[in-house]
Design a protein around this motif. Structure first.
Motif, PDB file in Angstrom:
ATOM      1  N   GLY A   1       0.824  -1.199   0.000  1.00  0.00           N
ATOM      2  CA  GLY A   1       0.000   0.000   0.000  1.00  0.00           C
ATOM      3  C   GLY A   1       0.860   1.250   0.000  1.00  0.00           C
ATOM      4  N   TRP A   2       0.249   2.359   0.323  1.00  0.00           N
ATOM      5  CA  TRP A   2       0.989   3.619   0.385  1.00  0.00           C
ATOM      6  C   TRP A   2       0.239   4.588   1.282  1.00  0.00           C
ATOM      7  CZ3 TRP A   2      -0.513   8.158  -2.806  1.00  0.00           C
ATOM      8  CH2 TRP A   2      -1.721   7.960  -3.507  1.00  0.00           C
ATOM      9  N   GLY A   3       0.907   5.657   1.649  1.00  0.00           N
ATOM     10  CA  GLY A   3       0.297   6.622   2.549  1.00  0.00           C
ATOM     11  C   GLY A   3       0.649   8.045   2.171  1.00  0.00           C
ATOM     12  N   VAL A   4      -0.180   8.972   2.639  1.00  0.00           N
ATOM     13  CA  VAL A   4       0.052  10.396   2.379  1.00  0.00           C
ATOM     14  C   VAL A   4      -0.167  11.162   3.681  1.00  0.00           C
ATOM     15  CG1 VAL A   4      -0.643  12.448   1.101  1.00  0.00           C
ATOM     16  CG2 VAL A   4      -0.775  10.195   0.006  1.00  0.00           C
ATOM     17  N   LEU A   5       0.874  11.842   4.129  1.00  0.00           N
ATOM     18  CA  LEU A   5       0.751  12.758   5.251  1.00  0.00           C
ATOM     19  C   LEU A   5       0.626  14.170   4.698  1.00  0.00           C
ATOM     20  CD1 LEU A   5       1.169  13.150   8.484  1.00  0.00           C
ATOM     21  CD2 LEU A   5       3.346  14.104   7.726  1.00  0.00           C
ATOM     22  N   LEU A   6      -0.478  14.840   5.001  1.00  0.00           N
ATOM     23  CA  LEU A   6      -0.641  16.244   4.625  1.00  0.00           C
ATOM     24  C   LEU A   6      -0.263  17.086   5.832  1.00  0.00           C
ATOM     25  CD1 LEU A   6      -4.046  16.270   2.704  1.00  0.00           C
ATOM     26  CD2 LEU A   6      -1.743  15.903   1.796  1.00  0.00           C
ATOM     27  N   TYR A   7       0.810  17.863   5.698  1.00  0.00           N
ATOM     28  CA  TYR A   7       1.262  18.727   6.792  1.00  0.00           C
ATOM     29  C   TYR A   7       0.817  20.146   6.469  1.00  0.00           C
ATOM     30  CZ  TYR A   7       4.159  20.162  10.730  1.00  0.00           C
ATOM     31  OH  TYR A   7       4.592  20.647  11.945  1.00  0.00           O
ATOM     32  N   LEU A   8      -0.204  20.594   7.190  1.00  0.00           N
ATOM     33  CA  LEU A   8      -0.894  21.843   6.881  1.00  0.00           C
ATOM     34  C   LEU A   8      -0.409  22.962   7.792  1.00  0.00           C
ATOM     35  CD1 LEU A   8      -4.415  20.195   6.654  1.00  0.00           C
ATOM     36  CD2 LEU A   8      -2.932  20.808   4.749  1.00  0.00           C
ATOM     37  N   ARG A   9      -0.085  24.088   7.186  1.00  0.00           N
ATOM     38  CA  ARG A   9       0.465  25.220   7.939  1.00  0.00           C
ATOM     39  C   ARG A   9      -0.673  26.025   8.565  1.00  0.00           C
ATOM     40  NH1 ARG A   9       5.589  26.388   6.399  1.00  0.00           N
ATOM     41  NH2 ARG A   9       5.626  27.524   8.371  1.00  0.00           N
ATOM     42  N   GLN A  10      -1.267  25.454   9.588  1.00  0.00           N
ATOM     43  CA  GLN A  10      -2.359  26.134  10.297  1.00  0.00           C
ATOM     44  C   GLN A  10      -2.227  25.814  11.789  1.00  0.00           C
ATOM     45  OE1 GLN A  10      -5.759  24.931   8.002  1.00  0.00           O
ATOM     46  NE2 GLN A  10      -5.494  22.772   8.434  1.00  0.00           N
ATOM     47  N   GLU A  11      -1.208  26.447  12.353  1.00  0.00           N
ATOM     48  CA  GLU A  11      -0.863  26.248  13.763  1.00  0.00           C
ATOM     49  C   GLU A  11      -2.059  26.533  14.660  1.00  0.00           C
ATOM     50  OE1 GLU A  11       1.589  25.233  16.725  1.00  0.00           O
ATOM     51  OE2 GLU A  11       2.732  25.834  14.961  1.00  0.00           O
ATOM     52  N   GLY A  12      -2.174  25.710  15.713  1.00  0.00           N
ATOM     53  CA  GLY A  12      -3.221  25.948  16.698  1.00  0.00           C
ATOM     54  C   GLY A  12      -4.621  25.816  16.146  1.00  0.00           C
ATOM     55  N   ARG A  13      -4.833  24.844  15.247  1.00  0.00           N
ATOM     56  CA  ARG A  13      -6.146  24.674  14.603  1.00  0.00           C
ATOM     57  C   ARG A  13      -6.583  25.933  13.873  1.00  0.00           C
ATOM     58  NH1 ARG A  13      -9.972  20.632  16.433  1.00  0.00           N
ATOM     59  NH2 ARG A  13      -8.846  18.960  17.470  1.00  0.00           N
ATOM     60  N   GLY A  14      -5.583  26.695  13.382  1.00  0.00           N
ATOM     61  CA  GLY A  14      -5.898  27.845  12.561  1.00  0.00           C
ATOM     62  C   GLY A  14      -5.865  29.184  13.268  1.00  0.00           C
TER      63      GLY A  14
END
Length: 360
Positions: free
Chosen positions: A248-261
């Motif tokens: 299989g494979w995986g995707v980590l999305l690292y989103l630049r939204q510190e502190g839940r935005g």
């Protein structure tokens, strides 16, 4: 769908965010001129009114003065004397509540353009400052030409996820998996650069194991024990590496939204309030900020650019599943992602379970 051309409206939002961070004047939809209460500066500046968020109004016992038909509307207040920057900051910042316990009395006034007021609140959040403004301030030496104009339509253009594109990609062996690729995403007029880490060999016919991880400097980098972000990130990467070993494979999305935005500085303000006994929801609300302000359409756009149509989502938060489905992502499975608490984050996890619906 083709990416939109550079937008004058989005550029105005970028300039407005920069203005708010620097403490400069803005004007939303041709309405009142606003000076951010937190960052504003000028000798002797005063204003007859202030604009504060609905959440902060509750803290200040002004909830009954909000617009009756719109309970979540910002509140426009007037005091007996004009607000100067010191009193405005005392109204805006809960860290000053003990030093300035007596506030008011305030009288609420009708807001002619609620959409513009809400836009001002959102711009403050995106700028990472407290959502409070001096309204029509008397600023000596400032001219109308120094006011940054912006509109709700401009903000909609700035938030258009079609503006997000893949900027670069490269092979990146990581501790959890040597067969990994990092993909960077960037949009015009937005300083945030989101990344995806693809672990294993991408297979369009097989839905990947996906984790949406919002940036957490304190947890991911410094090893904070107040949250579970760092351990969740490490565990997600290990799970994706195991998935890759079985085809299989995986995707980590690292989103630049510190502190839940809400941004790093406001997150640390919330931490300080938590040290005084407030839970994470109440701490955010005392700051005048939402409990949840993450940008899920950005995650959907990133998946689309990667050619991912269906996912198996690692999360304990059913609301995250619903949010992604609401922006067109097919979530075929919710994969639990629970880690044991420690003495410092047990209450935080209890709050997520009891007040934000996490399955813990």
């Amino acid at each position: 769908m083709s990416e939109p051309l550079p937008s004058a409206g989005a550029r105005r939002v970028a300039l407005a965010l920069d203005a708010l961070r620097h403490g400069w004047l803005v004007q939303v939809a041709g309405g009142d001129v606003l000076l951010p209460a937190e960052t504003g500066f000028a000798a002797g500046v005063t204003a007859p009114r202030m604009l504060i968020s609905a959440a902060r109004a509750v803290t200040l016992k002004l909830a009954n003065q909000r617009e009756a038909a719109v309970p979540e509307a910002p509140v426009l207040i007037r005091a007996a004397e004009p607000f100067d920057l010191e009193t405005a900051r005392a109204v805006a910042d809960p860290a000053l509540d003990l030093a300035h316990p007596m506030k008011g009395p305030f009288a609420a006034q009708h807001i002619d353009d609620l959409e513009a007021a809400r836009t001002a609140m959102e711009l403050a959040r995106l700028a990472g400052i407290l959502p409070a403004f001096l309204v029509e301030p008397e600023v000596h030496g400032a001219t109308q030409g120094e006011v940054q104009a912006v509109s709700p339509a401009d903000l909609a253009e700035w938030k258009d996820t079609r503006r997000l594109a893949i900027a670069s990609r490269a092979h990146l062996p990581v501790a959890a998996a040597e067969n990994a690729e990092i993909v960077a995403f960037r949009a015009l007029d937005d300083l945030r650069e989101h990344v995806a880490l693809v672990i294993g060999t991408q297979d369009g016919d097989r839905p990947p194991l996906v984790r949406l991880h919002s940036e957490c400097l304190t947890g991911d980098i410094l090893g904070s024990l107040k949250c579970d972000c760092g351990p969740q990130l490490d565990a997600a990467l290990r799970a994706m590496a195991n998935e890759a070993q079985t085809g299989g494979w995986g995707v980590l999305l690292y989103l630049r939204q510190e502190g839940r935005g809400i941004g790093l500085v406001n997150k640390l303000r919330a931490y300080r309030l938590q040290d005084l006994g407030y839970d994470t929801v109440d701490a955010n609300n005392r700051l005048g900020l939402p409990t949840e302000a993450r940008d899920f359409p950005v995650a959907a756009r990133m998946l689309d650019l990667l050619g991912v149509r269906a996912i198996r989502l690692m999360t304990n938060n059913p609301a995250k599943v619903s949010a992604l489905q609401g922006v067109g992502v097919e979530v075929i499975e919710r994969v639990p992602h629970q880690l044991p608490p420690n003495p410092h984050n047990a209450r935080y996890l209890d709050t997520k379970r009891d007040r934000t619906g996490h399955l813990l």
